[in-house]
Scaffold this active site. Sequence first.
Site, PDB file in Angstrom:
ATOM      1  N   LYS A 130     -11.401  -4.236   6.917  1.00  0.00           N
ATOM      2  CA  LYS A 130     -11.066  -5.664   6.842  1.00  0.00           C
ATOM      3  C   LYS A 130      -9.548  -5.809   6.825  1.00  0.00           C
ATOM      4  CE  LYS A 130     -11.529  -9.928   4.196  1.00  0.00           C
ATOM      5  NZ  LYS A 130     -10.086 -10.216   4.137  1.00  0.00           N
ATOM      6  N   ASP A 159       0.171   6.525   4.803  1.00  0.00           N
ATOM      7  CA  ASP A 159       1.269   6.419   5.778  1.00  0.00           C
ATOM      8  C   ASP A 159       2.567   7.007   5.251  1.00  0.00           C
ATOM      9  OD1 ASP A 159      -0.415   5.283   7.573  1.00  0.00           O
ATOM     10  OD2 ASP A 159       0.573   3.325   7.660  1.00  0.00           O
ATOM     11  N   SER A 200     -10.251  -4.392   2.396  1.00  0.00           N
ATOM     12  CA  SER A 200      -9.206  -5.392   2.168  1.00  0.00           C
ATOM     13  C   SER A 200      -8.032  -4.841   1.361  1.00  0.00           C
ATOM     14  CB  SER A 200      -9.843  -6.613   1.488  1.00  0.00           C
ATOM     15  OG  SER A 200      -8.936  -7.666   1.349  1.00  0.00           O
TER      16      SER A 200
END
Length: 546
Positions: free
Chosen positions: A330, A316, A305
Amino acid sequence: MKNIFLVLFFVMGSVAYGQQLLPDQMGQSRPQPRQQTKRLSPQEEMALRKLTMAEMALKTLYIDTLDAGKLTDAAIKGMLSELDPHTSYTNAEETKKLNEPLNSNFEGIGVQFNILRDTLVVIQTIPKGPSEKVGILPGDRIVSVNDTAIAGVKMPRDKIMKRLRGPKATVVNLGVVRRNVPEILKFKVVRDKIPLHSVDASYMIRPGIGLIRISSFAVNTKLELVEALAKLKKQGMKSLILDLQENGGGYLEASVGVASQFLEKDALLVYTDGRAVPNQQYKSEGNGQFLKGNIVVLVDEYTASAAEIVSGAIQDHDRGYIVGRRTFGKGLVQRPIPLPDGSLIRVTVSHYYTPSGRCIQKPYEKGKSKEYQQDVLNRYKIGELMHQDSIHFADSLKYKTLKKGRVVYGGGGIMPDYFIPLDTLKYSKYYRNLSLKNCILESYMSYQDIHRKALKEKYTDFEQFKKEFDTPMEIVDSIFSAGKRLNVMPKDEDEKKRAIGEVKMIVKALTARDIWDMSEYFAIMNEENAAVMKALELLATDKKKK
């Protein structure tokens, strides 16, 4: 039982009447102004009629008296069981328990304790907390609460906690047994707010390298992290290991606040997309405390999460390395809907996506939450946790990082840049069985109870303790004897010798925790953590390149 009808009407009506529920900084929900009215569809009207008729039939005809509350709970759970694994319902008591860690405080007496042979033993008092103020000490045994015995009566742990906790400013009378004091001591403690910390540890693991461990993403996590970063920077930190292993997540807003400490202003951190709620982008807030130094993030199969949001943003943007095993996966956002009795429905309203566009939600089938929860076990069975080659992603899940164009994957957790296999042989079977039977903790607590004062007087400096302290064979033998009484025995002499080293390390770490705090505990334990050692190797390599 008309509550069943009201619940369904509220959930369906909030969409039907254009009322959007947006999260505030506390993770709660607040109604927004109504938009254009939308009529219920014939199917929705039929669903409401069916539910009302079923309720009336049971109320008027059923043979026994019905508990409306239990039936309502069952009806809600039945509806939600057909949906995704994260849309859920909790009653008022469950909701309070779940929210306490994320709200960063609860109300009580302010002690850390353990149960030793059916008696509550104080491990530590919270600094400046209610118990410390009245003079309760580590090692004290709380034997009664408001004249009710809690020692020697096999009272469950949750019932003991319920007696100790209570509203701020209320008084609780404690009976305490203290070593070398013949009579039972009486203390009147005024309950207060007790802080819960989500930053478990922060310390300098090597010259120039700091380590911060975050256990969850709660209301105060950003503030705690900022304080930890400032402290370590003063101690010369140039590189950081951010430990998110076993971090199950928490508030999305907290993850944004954490990721913002490492990325430049307006860098995209995460965005959400759902059917009935507006798309939303979350960007770095600016003024981060650690925008330049090298970072390694540690993750494992229980990292989920909000912790995946931070990991994905750092990966990224090519801000640091991710080390460990593929995370839980999740990528669904829940909107909390409070109900009048304090219960709560968490409704999945959207997916979240990392800055490169990855949805890291792992596949699931609606209504099959049991199979979904067994995913980690299945990953273990097929060998994924031990062998990187067991992990396969389709080309359609391939993405590229935003600066260096490295290949990353979506569709099932964050895949680390450096894989660390699960070491199923890290501890001997003998040691694991001693731990499972509670032999280690009980024997340690008995030893610590006798030697706590002397140890605190001898070791005032942690670095001195780390270099000089060697767990006495006296306590090792005590642990082995406790195991023997429970028929826990080593298979051979080699396994016993191995367990001696394992027991010595955990006892040393527990002793460090009791003299100081959790940072010192992890400073001992992390020296045997493969992911931490890999992070140190990577940071040392980067330093040489410079």
